[in-house]
Scaffold this motif. Structure first.
Motif, short mmCIF file in Angstrom:
data_model
loop_
_atom_site.label_atom_id
_atom_site.label_comp_id
_atom_site.label_asym_id
_atom_site.label_seq_id
_atom_site.Cartn_x
_atom_site.Cartn_y
_atom_site.Cartn_z
N ARG A 38 -2.30 16.57 -2.07
CA ARG A 38 -2.88 17.00 -1.42
C ARG A 38 -3.01 16.99 0.32
NH1 ARG A 38 -9.22 17.44 -4.27
NH2 ARG A 38 -8.89 17.77 -6.19
N CYS A 39 -2.50 15.24 0.46
CA CYS A 39 -1.93 15.76 1.87
C CYS A 39 -0.47 14.62 1.98
CB CYS A 39 -2.92 15.54 2.85
SG CYS A 39 -4.22 14.21 2.67
N ARG A 40 0.13 14.72 3.01
CA ARG A 40 0.83 12.78 3.17
C ARG A 40 0.76 12.03 3.31
NH1 ARG A 40 1.76 11.21 7.75
NH2 ARG A 40 4.20 11.08 7.69
N SER A 41 -0.68 11.59 3.08
CA SER A 41 -1.22 10.21 3.36
C SER A 41 -1.49 9.82 2.22
CB SER A 41 -3.23 10.27 3.82
OG SER A 41 -3.56 10.89 2.76
N ALA A 42 -0.99 10.60 0.69
CA ALA A 42 -0.95 9.59 -0.77
C ALA A 42 0.62 8.75 0.32
CB ALA A 42 -0.17 10.96 -1.60
N PHE A 43 1.63 9.12 0.93
CA PHE A 43 2.36 8.10 0.76
C PHE A 43 2.28 7.11 1.56
CE2 PHE A 43 4.79 12.26 -0.07
CZ PHE A 43 5.04 11.76 -1.56
N LYS A 44 1.69 6.99 2.49
CA LYS A 44 0.82 5.43 2.79
C LYS A 44 0.26 4.24 1.34
CE LYS A 44 -1.06 8.62 6.48
NZ LYS A 44 -2.38 8.29 7.25
N LEU A 45 -0.76 4.88 0.59
CA LEU A 45 -1.41 3.97 -0.19
C LEU A 45 -0.13 3.53 -1.04
CD1 LEU A 45 -3.46 2.82 -1.65
CD2 LEU A 45 -4.27 4.75 -2.55
N LEU A 46 0.47 4.43 -1.62
CA LEU A 46 1.27 4.32 -2.39
C LEU A 46 2.44 3.45 -2.10
CD1 LEU A 46 3.04 7.68 -3.33
CD2 LEU A 46 2.18 6.04 -5.41
N GLU A 47 3.08 2.94 -0.42
CA GLU A 47 4.24 1.97 -0.16
C GLU A 47 3.37 0.43 -0.24
OE1 GLU A 47 5.99 1.05 4.01
OE2 GLU A 47 5.40 3.48 3.50
N ILE A 48 2.11 0.21 0.07
CA ILE A 48 1.16 0.19 0.33
C ILE A 48 0.09 -0.98 -1.44
CG2 ILE A 48 -1.37 -1.41 1.13
CD1 ILE A 48 -1.24 0.79 2.96
N ASP A 49 0.10 0.54 -2.37
CA ASP A 49 0.27 -0.58 -3.71
C ASP A 49 0.85 -1.06 -4.41
OD1 ASP A 49 -1.61 -1.22 -5.32
OD2 ASP A 49 -1.13 0.66 -6.41
N ASP A 50 2.29 0.11 -4.49
CA ASP A 50 3.67 -0.54 -4.87
C ASP A 50 4.13 -2.29 -3.97
OD1 ASP A 50 4.32 1.80 -6.06
OD2 ASP A 50 6.05 2.92 -4.32
N LYS A 51 3.76 -2.13 -2.82
CA LYS A 51 4.31 -4.14 -2.74
C LYS A 51 3.38 -4.71 -3.13
CE LYS A 51 5.62 -6.60 1.98
NZ LYS A 51 5.57 -6.09 3.46
N TYR A 52 2.08 -4.41 -2.98
CA TYR A 52 0.44 -5.50 -3.18
C TYR A 52 -0.15 -4.96 -4.14
CZ TYR A 52 1.45 -6.39 1.95
OH TYR A 52 1.78 -6.86 3.14
N LYS A 53 0.04 -4.24 -5.06
CA LYS A 53 -0.38 -4.11 -6.38
C LYS A 53 -1.85 -3.81 -6.88
CE LYS A 53 3.96 -4.55 -7.85
NZ LYS A 53 5.10 -3.06 -7.60
N LEU A 54 -3.13 -3.04 -5.56
CA LEU A 54 -4.07 -3.45 -5.77
C LEU A 54 -4.51 -2.26 -7.20
CD1 LEU A 54 -4.40 -2.61 -1.91
CD2 LEU A 54 -4.73 -4.96 -3.62
N LEU A 55 -4.00 -1.45 -7.57
CA LEU A 55 -5.26 -0.72 -8.03
C LEU A 55 -3.99 -0.96 -9.90
CD1 LEU A 55 -4.77 2.67 -5.94
CD2 LEU A 55 -6.50 1.07 -6.03
N LYS A 56 -4.92 -1.01 -10.44
CA LYS A 56 -4.15 -1.34 -11.75
C LYS A 56 -5.07 -0.64 -13.08
CE LYS A 56 -2.62 -6.16 -10.18
NZ LYS A 56 -3.16 -7.77 -10.65
N PRO A 57 -4.63 -0.18 -14.26
CA PRO A 57 -5.51 0.03 -14.83
C PRO A 57 -6.95 -0.59 -15.33
CG PRO A 57 -2.78 -0.11 -15.78
CD PRO A 57 -3.24 -0.90 -14.89
N GLY A 58 -7.72 0.54 -15.38
CA GLY A 58 -8.67 -0.51 -15.93
C GLY A 58 -9.93 -0.35 -14.60
N PHE A 59 -9.08 -0.56 -13.06
CA PHE A 59 -9.81 -1.25 -11.78
C PHE A 59 -10.96 0.30 -12.09
CE2 PHE A 59 -7.36 -4.24 -9.40
CZ PHE A 59 -7.67 -5.81 -10.71
N ASN A 60 -12.07 -0.46 -11.19
CA ASN A 60 -12.98 0.82 -10.59
C ASN A 60 -12.76 0.65 -9.33
OD1 ASN A 60 -14.32 0.67 -12.94
ND2 ASN A 60 -16.11 -0.60 -12.40
N VAL A 61 -12.51 1.77 -8.67
CA VAL A 61 -11.83 1.51 -6.84
C VAL A 61 -12.65 2.66 -6.50
CG1 VAL A 61 -10.31 2.62 -5.45
CG2 VAL A 61 -9.87 1.59 -7.90
N ILE A 62 -13.19 2.84 -4.74
CA ILE A 62 -14.07 3.65 -4.14
C ILE A 62 -13.25 4.24 -2.99
CG2 ILE A 62 -16.29 3.66 -2.95
CD1 ILE A 62 -17.42 1.12 -4.00
#
Length: 244
Positions: A54-78
């Motif tokens: 939906r916008c370019r900001s997706a790539f900010k989260l993608l890069e952060i999560d690729d490095k720090y592994k914050l988002l995992k299957p089964g997690f609850n996210v706000i």
């Protein structure tokens, strides 16, 4: 990874966007023309079109999560300040909130914004809601399995006033409210990521985060424009019931 993604995006979209450029610039103010040209030349804007983000900001989260592994299957996210929903798109995929991958547990994504957010499969959106409102907190507790989140993320920002110090202060205040939200819904050991603009009050936010998270660091993804003062605090290992 990033270079290959951006190269593919450029090849697929650059010709189309450049054809539209001349028409888009007609009748625009100088400031609008600068913005349009910047968008047309931005590889992350092009990549967002290709990947249907939906916008370019997706790539900010993608890069952060690729490095720090914050988002995992089964997690609850706000997702705070979720509109238009790009970060929620990433979260939906990575926590498996649609249940598309039957081999992994199914997570939950809840997005909140004062603005309307277009529906997204796998996400619950609380449009026209304030993250500081107790009514919003009550709805979150209903939507989150176990009434707890593993991750709070925020790319929210106030509408720019043109006064840098005032905008900086407003964003710091907004980000500080996430600590109150964490006290209500973030589980012990959980993570929080929030945007801030560099300035005099940034250390106050960092100190508050450090009081309740064991690890707090500053990150600046490649998708954050170099000329921007935009940064993110990544806070991990939440210590619940610690007095701030």
């Amino acid at each position: 990874m990033w270079n290959s993604v951006l190269q593919k995006s450029y090849l697929h979209t650059s010709v189309h966007l450049l054809k539209k450029a001349a028409h888009n610039l007609k009748g625009k103010s100088t400031a609008d023309q600068r913005w349009i040209v910047r968008q047309l030349n931005d590889p992350f804007v092009k990549a967002a079109h290709v990947h249907n983000y939906r916008c370019r900001s997706a790539f900010k989260l993608l890069e952060i999560d690729d490095k720090y592994k914050l988002l995992k299957p089964g997690f609850n996210v706000i997702d705070c300040g979720a509109a238009p929903g790009a970060w929620s798109q990433i979260a939906v995929h990575r926590v498996n909130s649609t249940g598309a991958n039957g081999e992994f547990p199914r997570g939950t994504v809840v997005g909140i914004d004062l603005l309307r957010i277009a529906p997204l499969d796998g996400a619950h959106f609380l449009s026209n809601h304030d993250i500081t409102d107790p009514v919003t907190h009550a709805k979150l507790l209903e939507l989150l399995p176990g009434a707890q989140a593993h991750v709070i993320m925020s790319d929210m920002a106030p509408n720019a006033s043109g006064f840098k110090e005032m905008d900086h202060e407003k964003l710091i205040t907004m980000s500080l409210s996430l600590i109150d939200l964490a006290e209500k819904v973030l589980q012990t050991g959980g993570s929080l990521i929030c945007k801030y603009w560099d300035g005099a009050l940034a250390h106050q936010l960092q100190q508050k985060l450090s009081a309740v998270f064991r690890d707090v660091r500053t990150v600046k993804p490649k998708a954050s424009r170099k000329e921007s003062s935009e940064l993110f605090f990544l806070a991990r290992s939440y210590r619940k019931n610690v007095m701030v």
